[in-house]
Enzyme design. Sequence first.
Site, PDB file in Angstrom:
ATOM      1  N   GLU A  54       4.056 -44.831 -13.460  1.00 29.37           N
ATOM      2  CA  GLU A  54       2.900 -44.526 -12.624  1.00 29.37           C
ATOM      3  C   GLU A  54       2.916 -45.306 -11.319  1.00 29.37           C
ATOM      4  OE1 GLU A  54      -0.717 -45.740 -14.663  1.00 29.37           O
ATOM      5  OE2 GLU A  54       0.368 -47.311 -15.719  1.00 29.37           O
TER       6      GLU A  54
ATOM      7  N   HIS B 179     -14.081 -41.647 -12.416  1.00 31.30           N
ATOM      8  CA  HIS B 179     -14.301 -42.107 -13.792  1.00 31.30           C
ATOM      9  C   HIS B 179     -15.120 -41.087 -14.574  1.00 31.30           C
ATOM     10  CE1 HIS B 179     -16.548 -44.353 -16.930  1.00 31.30           C
ATOM     11  NE2 HIS B 179     -15.347 -44.864 -17.152  1.00 31.30           N
TER      12      HIS B 179
ATOM     13  N   ARG C 267      -6.323 -44.374 -24.751  1.00 30.19           N
ATOM     14  CA  ARG C 267      -6.756 -45.491 -23.903  1.00 30.19           C
ATOM     15  C   ARG C 267      -7.504 -46.458 -24.786  1.00 30.19           C
ATOM     16  NH1 ARG C 267      -8.825 -41.014 -21.924  1.00 30.19           N
ATOM     17  NH2 ARG C 267      -7.784 -39.983 -20.208  1.00 30.19           N
TER      18      ARG C 267
ATOM     19  N   CYS D 185       1.039 -37.909 -19.055  1.00 31.34           N
ATOM     20  CA  CYS D 185      -0.277 -38.097 -19.632  1.00 31.34           C
ATOM     21  C   CYS D 185      -1.354 -38.166 -18.563  1.00 31.34           C
ATOM     22  CB  CYS D 185      -0.316 -39.329 -20.529  1.00 31.34           C
ATOM     23  SG  CYS D 185       0.021 -40.851 -19.629  1.00 31.34           S
TER      24      CYS D 185
ATOM     25  N   ARG E 227      -4.822  -0.246  -8.987  1.00 29.28           N
ATOM     26  CA  ARG E 227      -4.252  -1.605  -9.028  1.00 29.28           C
ATOM     27  C   ARG E 227      -4.667  -2.245 -10.350  1.00 29.28           C
ATOM     28  NH1 ARG E 227      -8.244  -4.090  -4.356  1.00 29.28           N
ATOM     29  NH2 ARG E 227     -10.179  -3.545  -5.408  1.00 29.28           N
TER      30      ARG E 227
ATOM     31  N   GLY F 260      -7.200  -9.086   5.533  1.00 30.37           N
ATOM     32  CA  GLY F 260      -7.978  -9.325   6.741  1.00 30.37           C
ATOM     33  C   GLY F 260      -7.146  -9.626   7.957  1.00 30.37           C
TER      34      GLY F 260
ATOM     35  N   TYR G 184       7.292 -33.220 -23.384  1.00 32.94           N
ATOM     36  CA  TYR G 184       5.937 -32.820 -23.727  1.00 32.94           C
ATOM     37  C   TYR G 184       4.978 -33.067 -22.572  1.00 32.94           C
ATOM     38  CZ  TYR G 184       4.792 -37.762 -24.292  1.00 32.94           C
ATOM     39  OH  TYR G 184       4.578 -39.093 -24.064  1.00 32.94           O
TER      40      TYR G 184
ATOM     41  N   SER H  55       6.285 -41.986 -19.971  1.00 31.31           N
ATOM     42  CA  SER H  55       5.170 -41.069 -19.863  1.00 31.31           C
ATOM     43  C   SER H  55       4.648 -41.170 -18.432  1.00 31.31           C
ATOM     44  CB  SER H  55       4.077 -41.442 -20.860  1.00 31.31           C
ATOM     45  OG  SER H  55       2.989 -40.565 -20.716  1.00 31.31           O
TER      46      SER H  55
ATOM     47  N   MET I 123      -4.884  -7.580   9.606  1.00 28.06           N
ATOM     48  CA  MET I 123      -4.760  -6.530  10.602  1.00 28.06           C
ATOM     49  C   MET I 123      -5.812  -5.445  10.365  1.00 28.06           C
ATOM     50  SD  MET I 123      -0.600  -6.527  10.772  1.00 28.06           S
ATOM     51  CE  MET I 123      -0.498  -6.414   9.009  1.00 28.06           C
TER      52      MET I 123
ATOM     53  N   ARG J 266      -1.706 -46.792 -25.384  1.00 27.38           N
ATOM     54  CA  ARG J 266      -1.482 -47.600 -24.181  1.00 27.38           C
ATOM     55  C   ARG J 266      -2.178 -48.942 -24.333  1.00 27.38           C
ATOM     56  NH1 ARG J 266      -3.732 -45.368 -18.574  1.00 27.38           N
ATOM     57  NH2 ARG J 266      -5.724 -45.911 -19.504  1.00 27.38           N
TER      58      ARG J 266
ATOM     59  N   LYS K 232       0.821  -1.199   0.000  1.00 28.28           N
ATOM     60  CA  LYS K 232       0.000   0.000   0.000  1.00 28.28           C
ATOM     61  C   LYS K 232       0.862   1.260   0.000  1.00 28.28           C
ATOM     62  CE  LYS K 232      -3.358  -0.111   2.911  1.00 28.28           C
ATOM     63  NZ  LYS K 232      -4.478  -0.280   1.976  1.00 28.28           N
TER      64      LYS K 232
ATOM     65  N   GLY L 150       2.333 -41.199 -15.596  1.00 32.41           N
ATOM     66  CA  GLY L 150       0.900 -41.322 -15.338  1.00 32.41           C
ATOM     67  C   GLY L 150       0.663 -40.788 -13.943  1.00 32.41           C
ATOM     68  N   THR L 151       0.517 -39.483 -13.846  1.00 33.45           N
ATOM     69  CA  THR L 151       0.520 -38.860 -12.519  1.00 33.45           C
ATOM     70  C   THR L 151      -0.772 -39.084 -11.748  1.00 33.45           C
ATOM     71  OG1 THR L 151       0.017 -36.810 -13.668  1.00 33.45           O
ATOM     72  CG2 THR L 151       2.280 -37.147 -12.966  1.00 33.45           C
ATOM     73  N   ASN L 152      -1.835 -39.540 -12.413  1.00 35.79           N
ATOM     74  CA  ASN L 152      -3.032 -39.882 -11.632  1.00 35.79           C
ATOM     75  C   ASN L 152      -2.703 -41.036 -10.694  1.00 35.79           C
ATOM     76  OD1 ASN L 152      -4.272 -38.071 -13.290  1.00 35.79           O
ATOM     77  ND2 ASN L 152      -5.672 -39.526 -14.249  1.00 35.79           N
ATOM     78  N   ASP L 153      -2.252 -42.135 -11.269  1.00 34.17           N
ATOM     79  CA  ASP L 153      -1.956 -43.300 -10.444  1.00 34.17           C
ATOM     80  C   ASP L 153      -0.739 -43.054  -9.571  1.00 34.17           C
ATOM     81  OD1 ASP L 153      -4.114 -44.509 -11.475  1.00 34.17           O
ATOM     82  OD2 ASP L 153      -3.094 -46.238 -12.328  1.00 34.17           O
TER      83      ASP L 153
ATOM     84  N   ARG M 189      -3.161   2.599   8.769  1.00 34.09           N
ATOM     85  CA  ARG M 189      -3.365   1.248   8.235  1.00 34.09           C
ATOM     86  C   ARG M 189      -2.068   0.450   8.235  1.00 34.09           C
ATOM     87  NH1 ARG M 189      -6.712   4.213   4.356  1.00 34.09           N
ATOM     88  NH2 ARG M 189      -8.814   3.288   4.226  1.00 34.09           N
TER      89      ARG M 189
END
Lengths: 927, 927
Positions: free
Chosen positions: B776, B485, B591, B862, B369, B105, B882, B795, B107, B647, B26, B797-800, B96
Amino acid sequence: MKKYVYGFGGGKAEGRADMKDILGGKGANLAEMSNLGIPVPAGFTISTEMCDVYYKNNRNYPPELDKGIRDAMTQVEQIMGAKFGDPVNPLLVSVRSGARASMPGMMDTVLNLGLNDETVQGIIKKTNNERFGWDSYRRFVQMYGDVVLEMKPEKKEDEDPFEVIMHAMKKKRGVKSDAELNAADLKELTGEFKKLIKEKKGADFPTDPWKQLWGAINAVFGSWMNQRAITYRKLNAIPDEWGTAVSCQSMVYGNMGDDCATGVAFTRNPSTGEHAFYGEYLINAQGEDVVAGTRTPQQVTIAGSKNWAVASSIDEATRAKKYPSLEESMPAAYKSLVDIYTKLENHYKDMQDIEFTIQQSKLWMLQTRSGKRTAEASVRIAVEMVNEKMISKDTAILRVKPSDLDQLLHPVFDPKAKKNVICKGLPASPGAASGRVVFHAEDAEAWTEKKEKVILVRIETSPEDIGGMNVAQGILTARGGMTSHAAVVARGMGKCCVAGCGELVINYNKKQMEVGTNVVKEGDWISLNGSTGEVMLGQVATMNPELSGNFGTLMKWADETRQLDVRTNADTPKDAEVARKFGAQGIGLTRTEHMFFEGDRIKAMREMILADDTAGRKKALEKLLVHQTNDFYGIFKAMAGYPVTIRTLDPPLHEFVPNEEKNQAEMAREMGIPVEKIRAKVESLHEFNPMLGHRGCRLGITYPEITEMQARAIFEAACKLTKEGVVVYPEVMIPLIGTIEELKIEKANVYRVAEETIEKYGVKGKLKYMIGTMIEIPRAAIIADQIATEAQFFSFGTNDLTQMTFGYSRDDAGRFLPIYLEKKVLKVDPFQSIDQEGVGLLMKWGIDRGRATRPDLKVGICGEHGGESESVMFCHKIGMDYVSCSPYRVPIARLAAAHAALKYRADREDALKKQNHAPIKAKASEA
Amino acid sequence: MKKYVYGFGGGKAEGRADMKDILGGKGANLAEMSNLGIPVPAGFTISTEMCDVYYKNNRNYPPELDKGIRDAMTQVEQIMGAKFGDPVNPLLVSVRSGARASMPGMMDTVLNLGLNDETVQGIIKKTNNERFGWDSYRRFVQMYGDVVLEMKPEKKEDEDPFEVIMHAMKKKRGVKSDAELNAADLKELTGEFKKLIKEKKGADFPTDPWKQLWGAINAVFGSWMNQRAITYRKLNAIPDEWGTAVSCQSMVYGNMGDDCATGVAFTRNPSTGEHAFYGEYLINAQGEDVVAGTRTPQQVTIAGSKNWAVASSIDEATRAKKYPSLEESMPAAYKSLVDIYTKLENHYKDMQDIEFTIQQSKLWMLQTRSGKRTAEASVRIAVEMVNEKMISKDTAILRVKPSDLDQLLHPVFDPKAKKNVICKGLPASPGAASGRVVFHAEDAEAWTEKKEKVILVRIETSPEDIGGMNVAQGILTARGGMTSHAAVVARGMGKCCVAGCGELVINYNKKQMEVGTNVVKEGDWISLNGSTGEVMLGQVATMNPELSGNFGTLMKWADETRQLDVRTNADTPKDAEVARKFGAQGIGLTRTEHMFFEGDRIKAMREMILADDTAGRKKALEKLLVHQTNDFYGIFKAMAGYPVTIRTLDPPLHEFVPNEEKNQAEMAREMGIPVEKIRAKVESLHEFNPMLGHRGCRLGITYPEITEMQARAIFEAACKLTKEGVVVYPEVMIPLIGTIEELKIEKANVYRVAEETIEKYGVKGKLKYMIGTMIEIPRAAIIADQIATEAQFFSFGTNDLTQMTFGYSRDDAGRFLPIYLEKKVLKVDPFQSIDQEGVGLLMKWGIDRGRATRPDLKVGICGEHGGESESVMFCHKIGMDYVSCSPYRVPIARLAAAHAALKYRADREDALKKQNHAPIKAKASEA
């Protein structure tokens, strides 16, 4: 000029036992025996270095090899008094491969080499046995044709071409077995074999023994690069450069007449370990005959022979006449044998398994090696050899395989009892049990109350079955692997269990199971062998082996040696007491969930689960608090003076509610609430992958009141005992931590309750405690440096860590793990022995990073692996403070830890130095 | 002497915008505006360094501070023409806090400081407004009492003590709102407030303005160490040493009369991005009034005002009279405002959101701003500012938040439409959809054939539902998270989905769902907002946003900048085409399992599963081969010229068999086999934790014929196209690899088929292909050096990988993840954005170790994370080649990759250098 050929025989040799690298195992041991002056058929070994030269030289030999072999052969001829290729007094030899590492079945052998149409006559004359001569010749041509000339069937599925001819001959003669063919038949066969070879290979069978010998040498070196050998080496990480040696040794025969014999013997009793010579032999026989069981083998010693006669109900006169001992029938050879076995045992300083042949009254030693023995014998021999000042205590420790101790700790079936095996499952928890079949845990309890012995048979077990499992003699399941619920709980209880017996078809409604055509109904007797996985019909007698004084002595030595502490996984005071007797130095894991199943507790637990709000849960938890406090009081007391690690609630809540409609209805009636409410709750608790679900500290974070109640129970019990003057060391362990925030929240909760309670009892400063965590989520190991800022100890939960690191559900892996082990995708089942390169790397990383933050971090393991020797050794190497295992595995872990201390002291010290972990404990200490 | 106080105002300042570290955000911005000659109410900032000194000095100030403040105040007085504490012409100030980082929020603030019984008279006289004077004074006492004197309610649940007095006063006067109290009432209240303070604090309310000021300064510095601030800093990793600054600024008022006004404005249209000044204001009002909606705000410009009047059906005469623009009502002030906004935008080179107050005809700027804007505006402003030569292309790229593009790629509800929201679920896949409710996938298909638009509502979806999902307008589920899913498939299809809507009670039997009191039956219309998770009754109008030319321009710049390639996850030629339009450079994940559900295929698949032996499986697989070959042909063709990663079969077989009895019966009828056989098979395929079960390469190892069929289909299609002159690059990807042996076995199988097929078609040398693996399973990342000996690409497989590294089942984590996010156990949902410290460390390790073995190893991702900006940037940093994501996220990934290239070029180059990965790509290239 480089030496490639090493002769042996005639009381001397150019090699030694420690030259396995260049002579192979077989060549080195034959040389060693020769050096000891023991009569070994003379021979020579072409070194493994030649194998390397051969391949580097595009499969050619250097010119000096020929001279080396001829010189060595001359030596052999002199020693054996016969001449290679001589028509009158021919020397016959065997040609065998032998690498540095044992590669069983990898490469072939050629026997009776040196035979041809002339030398066979010499043999016949010498032995005065025409059939023997032609049979030896026939076998040689067949073996040589197969191994050296590669006479294979044209199509894979065809029979061996020599066997085709053999069959035709037997048919022609109208006989069934080879043994019924006479000398003329065998001679004819030899001719036909040679004719076939000429037809197929376009060349005569080599009659020149030297040509035969070179052919065999080529074949052995060539076999190093056959597909079978390459695959074997790949699987066992044996470098191609090692190469094989070729051993060429004179043939001796125990089947030339009644002045010939052959036998095997042990220098001590391999079954009991008793210091007494023990062996069997046959007159006028070949080695195979002794083991084949076609003739009854005779005992080597008089004492042994007499014992055998008594056991076989044969009177002394008959024995002495029909089955005399070697000591009686060939006293001179026997005396030589005694001298030799004594020399060999003193030389190798271990019980030896020896093979001998007596040819025309002359004793020849064909093999010596350390003898296989039972666990009982192993312990006795090791301890007695120390007493005889033959070996050191360290050697004695290393002589006993830790896993073998298992045999000594559980009841076993009487080996003489009759068995009717109907199927085989996984040997999930060792021991022997007989009982009447029941299919439900409640039935197990009810029958036991009526003093019936039962075997609990389930498709699979769940925590609801714990009561029934506890009273059953043994547990049998149709599904689940070595680390299934049934297996883990049974091992924890030291109870016999056969798991994952896929052939069982269990019908709960009919209260029966089918195995093939056998139908076993409720109440029928069956017996389980938890060490082999066998399931038997009827009652089979069991016996309880005594833990002998030798066992105690060995364990004492192990304790003096090891650097790892050994704790136990125990959930009850009884378990704790058993484990203490087995030498546990504290508890590494108390699972608190089992405590919630007995009697009223499960009701309170369910009330808690069904509560709609925190207040409702707290009310139910108050009831559980009383029970848990008593439980912990008992456990702490049983383990007084030792640390006790207590894990807060771990399993998902749905394990505490009934899944079956009948049980839901009963629960509704008991609790006085509508069954729909229960059904809805059970439904809402359903998880797709409970293993990765709402459990462990995730429960504590969502319902802090559960952790709070458990902390209160722990510290109420600990403080009470402290006031009573009992020394307790509670270690509160938070399960399933994956982030530092989880641990902060749970720890703060436990810490607050601990301090409040200590304050309340006024035992400040008198009660020491720790708060730590399981490392079982891969992420916890990865961020161990963060976790260690809060955790005062790490306990690796390698069951779950293995499941998540591999992505294997241990309950489901039965689908593919057997195939993986069979196809060698995995060398060992990672649930049995720590996967050192994968899971182990995470563990090492976790300890290193954890101690980088907190150098005095206490680290242990409480997964099932804590009782498996290879895993214990790995834990030692990476610098853990202790391992924890089920009570019955404590002695195994103690011995494995001692092995580790002897084998891997430097590895451990390097690891600890790197981790700045001090002080480095010299030996395992109490607490 | 160290400088601690920095003055601003009157066209100059001692600070600058880049001094946020010592002036706070500020203070620095106020100084900057002053320097620009913009009229800012004068004031001064006490630096953050003083905060540090204050705490180090045990909460004392150095003596020079007093002088610094007095000097600065004198400056302010001169600029503002008023005097602090002067009874006639008093200067009032605000105090202030302001730290280096925004801590919203955290102070409090004190306004109107300087008022007392004397100065209030000065204000009244000056403004000729008694009520204004007493209201300001009353507010000041209340605020000061609360913030500085800490007048809190005695018990937490009690009301604020000043509000209690206020209520009593309103009751006494019989009025409802504060505004109805008159000057005398407010004066009386001020007295009562002061009395209460004296009672509670035992001291008079400070009347000396300087004493007031020091009190406020103490309070602000003190607030740095209040619990709220400490917690906030901890959570946001803000160091304690940073400290806060204190800004003290003269008060100005827009509510002193009709020559006063207050307003907010944007330098460009924040909704469309149009380059036109846009704002609202109110005469004789305070800032709150503009946003509170109690009065209708007027437009700042004439043009804006006229547009507003038309939209609001107000005639021009009324408008000009009742709602004149600022341009008309206060032309001079308006002119100043235009000059200032132009100056500010040129200075900050971004669209500004400004606040202003006109006090007695004089314009004061209170804030500037960067303005918030819609995605559409964001793109337009960025591109136009480049065209205006105001910013560079790089800056334009960085101005658009990648995730905001999502808004531009899916249909949206007409913002003006009425909505009846009945509940909210997870915004699982963006977009807007209206349709009639159906509860079964078959119904969805049947209704769609009858040209009905449907919304498929399920408790949860399974692969069996794929056909119904494909035809539905949108998908709504009661269970499952952002990566369930339903969510994953919907995002892949670019279809709207609201998942895990826990309030839904679905009854399949009654074909209805309940949400609270609402009952929605089959056939009823509902609407889903996949971007907010809202579920609405009835039909809500949607619109299809056009991808403007500016969007294309920005994406072109992004493509020129980024170093990562962006591929798509696509299972059909249609998906591939859509993704190509969105700029995908190939397929990172096809898939194959979804292909097995359509029409006859599922029958062949089930036949395969039910087969008892290899021959039976092969027969069924032959049928599938035809379909799969056609599928791949279509996909390869659609992606001609680009790589396509396919896959092999991943899900467990039980996903292909029906679980419901009805469907099992139907299947039995169709296949002509007993239903018991099907039931038994389904039962035998049941898994406790399917996520960790028999799937991925584990299927291929147990049933090599499946892999073989798929490889054949891939290479048949690829070879055919190659012969037809179409360029294809198949990349065969083996899922769920955890050991090197698995990959060896699967790769050998694929390689053999590939070479056979290439040979058969005679396209050797013309068809390039690769065989690689998913990473994965945590263990695969750990032993990546081994895996890379066989894998030609990785590749992630970051979900698993996330599921297993955390031990979270994404289908079950809904139980605790929301609580974890709420309790800040997790900062972000690891299924949405890669957990960089845990999962990310494994990824980094995997890439580093993989490239240590194979420096040219191609690496991508992927998992769902491939379309999330923070994750894309992380992938850039650790050296991936990639990312791959669902078609509709391709533009997001492209832009995120460009951001990464601009922000983290050095990180990536360091990583690649370490990995010996060459060549280092300068920019993203095709294929």
